[in-house]
Design a protein around this motif. Sequence first.
Motif, short mmCIF file in Angstrom:
data_model
loop_
_atom_site.label_atom_id
_atom_site.label_comp_id
_atom_site.label_asym_id
_atom_site.label_seq_id
_atom_site.Cartn_x
_atom_site.Cartn_y
_atom_site.Cartn_z
N GLY A 178 0.81 -1.21 0.00
CA GLY A 178 0.00 0.00 0.00
C GLY A 178 0.85 1.26 0.00
O GLY A 178 2.06 1.22 -0.22
N SER A 179 0.19 2.40 0.25
CA SER A 179 0.88 3.70 0.31
C SER A 179 1.71 3.94 -0.94
O SER A 179 2.90 4.29 -0.86
CB SER A 179 1.78 3.77 1.56
OG SER A 179 2.29 5.07 1.76
N TYR A 180 1.08 3.77 -2.11
CA TYR A 180 1.80 3.91 -3.37
C TYR A 180 1.99 5.38 -3.73
O TYR A 180 1.11 6.22 -3.49
CB TYR A 180 1.05 3.19 -4.49
CG TYR A 180 0.85 1.72 -4.21
CD1 TYR A 180 1.95 0.88 -4.01
CD2 TYR A 180 -0.43 1.18 -4.09
CE1 TYR A 180 1.77 -0.46 -3.72
CE2 TYR A 180 -0.61 -0.17 -3.81
CZ TYR A 180 0.50 -0.99 -3.62
OH TYR A 180 0.33 -2.31 -3.32
N SER A 201 6.08 2.04 -3.37
CA SER A 201 5.44 2.31 -2.08
C SER A 201 6.39 2.99 -1.12
O SER A 201 7.60 2.72 -1.12
CB SER A 201 4.96 0.99 -1.47
OG SER A 201 4.53 1.18 -0.13
N THR A 202 5.84 3.86 -0.29
CA THR A 202 6.64 4.47 0.77
C THR A 202 6.95 3.46 1.87
O THR A 202 7.73 3.75 2.78
CB THR A 202 5.91 5.67 1.39
OG1 THR A 202 4.70 5.22 1.99
CG2 THR A 202 5.61 6.72 0.34
N LEU A 203 6.35 2.27 1.78
CA LEU A 203 6.58 1.22 2.77
C LEU A 203 7.44 0.09 2.23
O LEU A 203 7.60 -0.95 2.88
CB LEU A 203 5.23 0.66 3.25
CG LEU A 203 4.30 1.69 3.91
CD1 LEU A 203 2.96 1.06 4.26
CD2 LEU A 203 4.94 2.29 5.15
N ALA A 262 2.81 -4.85 4.12
CA ALA A 262 3.71 -3.87 4.74
C ALA A 262 4.56 -4.53 5.83
O ALA A 262 5.75 -4.23 5.97
CB ALA A 262 2.90 -2.71 5.33
#
Length: 260
Positions: free
Chosen positions: A40-42, A52-54, A244
Amino acid sequence: MVLGAVTTAFTTVLATNASAASGVNYVALGDSYSSGVGSGSYISASGNCLRSTLAYSQLWANAHSPASYTSVACSGATTADVLNNQISALNSGTNLVSITIGGNDVGFSSVMETCVLDSDSACLSAINTATSQADSVLPGKLANTFAAIADAAPNAQVVVMGYPELYDLGNSDICPGLSTTDRSALNNAADTLDSVIQTAAQNAGDSYADVRSNFSGHELCDYFSEWLHSVNVTDVTESYHPTADGQSGGYLPAMDSVTG
């Protein structure tokens, strides 16, 4: 006094780590496992690459504060994509590179689709074909890719990351979905893929980071502690990719184990 000594020691370690990374110019290459698909967190600017930031590379950069950090990893990338679209991010100033690559070259995503949608025999046939390609075709492709990375970034430490096994076979009998035969064959295929990648990395003089032990106990069929997505009908791209938690608990420690 003891608390003060511990605090001082901890602060010294943090300062040492920050200092060690202050001169690092880090570039992350590779496929969806490196771009962070599934976590997530794309980043919208990354488009279909789904960075992703993750992703583990971003988490490593957050923790170590390198002088520079760039990710050009992209969902669906093959060795050809790395050569054609990602190598240009490297230069003589790049001194740390990470990469996951190889799974798409042997059609791993289509293998998973076959196993989910078709019969056991079709699944096993697809796995056998992919394994054969991993043994016969992939070594040469990896050798060319790792050589190109060395040419483009001659001063870099290159960390080649492996792939996790997908299933905890110890829980397979009480886990719905694929048969244990299919799951065992898929795990064996992942082991073959990792073995081929590790050998190619070592032949190139690169570091290899094995993630399988980190994912042990967090594979599919490990209820409530899975670090991998099973089939996701609402977002097929995330299927069989790390969550994540898989990036932070599986990949990041493997990266840290090599880079210190």
